[in-house]
Design a protein around this motif. Structure first.
Motif, short mmCIF file in Angstrom:
data_model
loop_
_atom_site.label_atom_id
_atom_site.label_comp_id
_atom_site.label_asym_id
_atom_site.label_seq_id
_atom_site.Cartn_x
_atom_site.Cartn_y
_atom_site.Cartn_z
N TRP A 1 46.43 26.98 38.59
CA TRP A 1 45.41 26.66 39.59
C TRP A 1 45.01 27.91 40.36
O TRP A 1 43.84 28.11 40.66
N VAL A 2 45.97 28.76 40.68
CA VAL A 2 45.67 30.00 41.39
C VAL A 2 44.77 30.89 40.53
O VAL A 2 43.77 31.44 41.01
N MET A 3 45.10 31.03 39.26
CA MET A 3 44.30 31.87 38.37
C MET A 3 42.89 31.30 38.20
O MET A 3 41.91 32.05 38.24
N VAL A 4 42.79 29.99 38.01
CA VAL A 4 41.49 29.35 37.84
C VAL A 4 40.64 29.54 39.10
O VAL A 4 39.46 29.90 39.01
N THR A 5 41.23 29.32 40.25
CA THR A 5 40.47 29.45 41.50
C THR A 5 40.01 30.89 41.70
O THR A 5 38.87 31.12 42.13
N ALA A 6 40.85 31.85 41.36
CA ALA A 6 40.44 33.25 41.45
C ALA A 6 39.26 33.52 40.51
O ALA A 6 38.32 34.24 40.87
N ALA A 7 39.30 32.93 39.33
CA ALA A 7 38.24 33.16 38.34
C ALA A 7 36.93 32.51 38.73
O ALA A 7 35.86 33.09 38.50
N ILE A 8 36.98 31.33 39.33
CA ILE A 8 35.73 30.64 39.64
C ILE A 8 35.29 30.83 41.09
O ILE A 8 34.29 30.25 41.51
N ALA A 9 35.99 31.67 41.83
CA ALA A 9 35.60 31.93 43.22
C ALA A 9 34.17 32.44 43.32
O ALA A 9 33.45 32.11 44.25
N ASP A 10 33.76 33.22 42.33
CA ASP A 10 32.38 33.75 42.33
C ASP A 10 31.43 32.86 41.53
O ASP A 10 30.33 33.25 41.21
N ARG A 11 31.89 31.66 41.19
CA ARG A 11 31.12 30.65 40.46
C ARG A 11 30.77 31.07 39.04
O ARG A 11 29.82 30.57 38.44
N ASN A 12 31.53 31.99 38.48
CA ASN A 12 31.25 32.48 37.14
C ASN A 12 32.54 32.91 36.46
O ASN A 12 32.99 34.03 36.65
N MET A 13 33.14 32.01 35.68
CA MET A 13 34.35 32.37 34.94
C MET A 13 33.91 33.10 33.68
O MET A 13 33.16 32.57 32.87
N THR A 14 34.38 34.33 33.52
CA THR A 14 33.96 35.15 32.39
C THR A 14 34.93 35.03 31.22
O THR A 14 36.05 34.55 31.36
N ALA B 1 46.58 36.07 40.66
CA ALA B 1 45.20 36.02 41.14
C ALA B 1 44.55 37.40 41.07
O ALA B 1 43.40 37.54 40.66
N ILE B 2 45.30 38.41 41.44
CA ILE B 2 44.81 39.80 41.36
C ILE B 2 44.50 40.16 39.91
O ILE B 2 43.46 40.77 39.63
N GLU B 3 45.38 39.82 38.99
CA GLU B 3 45.17 40.14 37.58
C GLU B 3 43.88 39.52 37.06
O GLU B 3 43.12 40.17 36.35
N VAL B 4 43.64 38.28 37.42
CA VAL B 4 42.43 37.60 36.95
C VAL B 4 41.20 38.22 37.59
O VAL B 4 40.22 38.52 36.91
#
Length: 137
Positions: free
Chosen positions: A13-26, A90-93
């Protein structure tokens, strides 16, 4: 009250939230999930569906006070000794795209605050990521 997430679910969940924080999971961020889950000891024995876990996290994010809800569930589900691990994931993602967006920085700050992380530990984790993701030119 909802049941706690498993430790591995909470970390995802932490990794996913970090990835979609900018509304764009790459694609890079998705690849980073797979890489981290595939080799880190904290994910040893993980057999869940990353897609299903990511979908559940995304649904929670859409709810009223979604980010606070996610941070509450993650904090409730993780032992304190894994707070720095969650922050490092989160930092890694976020760093995997090399260009960390403002929204990702805000999420990282929220995570740091929620976990009351030691400032020196946070600086060390962030410095380590900067060194690993540095470009040649």
């Amino acid at each position: 009250m909802q049941k706690p997430l498993s430790i591995q679910e909470a970390l995802i969940w932490v990794m996913v939230t970090a990835a979609i924080a900018d509304r764009n999971m790459t694609e890079r961020e998705l690849n980073q999930f797979e890489r981290l889950i595939g080799f880190l000891p904290v994910f040893q024995g993980f057999e869940g569906s990353v897609g299903a876990i990511a979908d559940a996290c995304s649904e929670n994010l859409k709810s009223v006070n979604g980010i606070d809800h996610i941070l509450d569930r993650v904090a409730m589900s993780l032992p304190e000794r894994l707070y720095e691990t969650a922050y490092a994931l989160a930092i890694e993602v976020a760093a995997s795209d090399v260009d960390v967006k403002q929204e990702e920085l805000v999420f990282l700050q929220m995570l740091e605050d929620r976990f009351a992380l030691n400032k020196l530990a946070v600086a060390a984790i962030e410095h380590s990521a900067r060194v690993r993701y540095r470009k040649i030119g």
